[in-house]
Design an enzyme around this catalytic site. Structure first.
Site, PDB file in Angstrom:
ATOM      1  N   ALA A  52      -9.730   5.490   3.829  1.00  4.38           N
ATOM      2  CA  ALA A  52      -9.520   6.343   4.491  1.00  4.38           C
ATOM      3  C   ALA A  52     -10.874   7.043   4.733  1.00  4.38           C
ATOM      4  CB  ALA A  52      -8.451   7.480   4.295  1.00  4.38           C
ATOM      5  N   GLY A  53     -11.297   7.535   5.793  1.00  4.32           N
ATOM      6  CA  GLY A  53     -12.505   8.380   6.092  1.00  4.32           C
ATOM      7  C   GLY A  53     -13.690   7.771   6.457  1.00  4.32           C
ATOM      8  N   ASN A  99      -9.151   1.574   9.058  1.00  2.42           N
ATOM      9  CA  ASN A  99      -8.442   1.236  10.126  1.00  2.42           C
ATOM     10  C   ASN A  99      -9.053   1.914  11.657  1.00  2.42           C
ATOM     11  OD1 ASN A  99      -6.803   0.547  12.491  1.00  2.42           O
ATOM     12  ND2 ASN A  99      -4.830   1.028  11.408  1.00  2.42           N
ATOM     13  N   THR A 100      -9.052   3.182  11.641  1.00  2.00           N
ATOM     14  CA  THR A 100      -9.535   3.885  12.829  1.00  2.00           C
ATOM     15  C   THR A 100     -10.946   3.576  12.952  1.00  2.00           C
ATOM     16  OG1 THR A 100      -7.853   5.510  12.112  1.00  2.00           O
ATOM     17  CG2 THR A 100      -9.620   6.391  14.019  1.00  2.00           C
ATOM     18  N   GLY A 112      -8.155   8.882   9.380  1.00  2.07           N
ATOM     19  CA  GLY A 112      -8.928   8.844  10.683  1.00  2.07           C
ATOM     20  C   GLY A 112      -9.810  10.063  11.138  1.00  2.07           C
ATOM     21  N   LYS A 168       0.764  -1.153   0.095  1.00  3.81           N
ATOM     22  CA  LYS A 168      -0.013   0.048  -0.135  1.00  3.81           C
ATOM     23  C   LYS A 168       0.702   1.255  -0.060  1.00  3.81           C
ATOM     24  CE  LYS A 168      -2.861   2.822   3.000  1.00  3.81           C
ATOM     25  NZ  LYS A 168      -3.873   3.127   4.219  1.00  3.81           N
TER      26      LYS A 168
END
Lengths: 260, 65
Positions: A189-190, A211-212, A163, A102
């Protein structure tokens, strides 16, 4: 086509799950392992960092990950130049013995938005070096097309800043990207909650990476399951073909045969 | 002799990369090593002797997104 045969194909490799998840920010390894399991993900991201040579008692991430079950996707998080990202990818390949990376090259610490100029430079070198490159990029159709032309195996536009949990801020750009490139489009992301993931999939995206959104939830294991279901539901809804939106009502029951 | 490992100066006795990793209790299968900014393939750990002034980067996978 039933769900079981609807595979995600990246660089000729087939995956059953369209959800990719990170391994960062969990309270502890057992929580991470349970969340990975609940997510149903087959591809998991990892970061590359220096080994702590003065304190050798710490457990290693790979002690907790079943490498027969998961495909590792090492990232270049924290790299701000093409050279650093390339160097990190080469180390990752040596550590993990896989060509999947990635690729992220960041522009600044506050937004963590990609530096697309450096990203393109790094992608070109890495593709020529035999890597399977999955680049984290802006939701910019022109950059995504360039990345595809360079030989990237997928493009991974952000839905919102890393995040941030702000969701898919520009669904129209994501749709244009889907119209522009032939390689898989993975929103990276987001994503803040399950509906964000479902929206990405309903737009026609081939996968979602987060992830977050999972690790930062109050109950990461439950959220991992929610994301698992949302990605599958969104994909099924996309394939089922939604009804067009209309301003006015359209009755669901017959309008004739009413009692008088 | 002196080498630099992950940015820190270290005084060591002559040793191979393999021996140095084992001395630290590091499983060579779980890491990647750069010697003087060039990737050192795992097959070369045992046969590569560290020299005065060498710089090593030893990395592994950690949690990340």
């Amino acid at each position: 086509m039933p769900e079981t045969t609807d595979k995600l194909v990246i660089a000729g490799r087939e995956f059953n799950s369209r959800l990719m998840v990170g391994t960062g920010k969990y309270a502890d390894y057992p929580q991470m392992v349970a969340a990975l399991e609940a997510s149903g993900a087959e591809i998991i991201t990892v970061a590359v960092r220096r080994v702590n040579i003065s304190d050798r008692n710490k457990e290693s991430l790979l002690d907790h990950i079943d490498l027969k079950k998961y495909t590792l996707l090492p990232n270049t998080a924290g790299c701000y130049t093409a050279d650093d990202a390339i160097r990190t990818c080469r180390l990752a390949r040596e550590a993990g013995l896989s060509d999947f990376v990635k690729l992220e090259v960041l522009g600044d610490e506050q937004t963590l938005f990609p530096d697309n100029q450096e990203l393109l430079k790094a992608a070109e070198v890495l593709v020529k070096d035999g890597f399977t490159v999955l680049p984290y990029t802006s939701d910019d159709p022109i950059i995504c097309k360039r990345l595809e032309d360079l030989g990237c195996a997928a493009v991974m536009p952000l839905g919102a800043p890393i995040g941030s949990g702000l969701g898919i801020r520009n669904p129209y750009n994501i749709r244009i990207i889907l119209d522009t490139v032939k390689v898989p489009v993975i929103v990276d992301a987001g994503v803040g909650t399950a509906s964000d993931a479902a929206i990405a999939m309903e737009l026609g995206c081939h996968g979602v990476l987060m992830n977050t959104g999972i690790a930062g939830a109050q109950d990461p294991i439950a959220m991992a399951e929610a994301m698992n279901l949302a990605v599958r539901a969104g994909r099924l809804a996309y394939r089922a073909g939604r009804i067009p939106m209309k301003l006015h009502a359209s009755a669901s029951s017959p309008i004739t045969g009413l009692i008088k | 002799m002196n080498i630099t490992v992950n940015g820190e100066a270290q005084a060591i006795e002559p040793v191979s990369v393999q021996g140095y990793l084992e001395g630290l209790g590091i499983d060579p299968r779980r890491v990647a090593v750069e010697l003087n900014r060039e990737i050192l393939p795992k097959a070369e750990y045992a046969g590569t002797l560290l020299k005065d002034g060498d710089s090593l980067e030893i990395v592994h996978f950690v949690g990340g997104g």
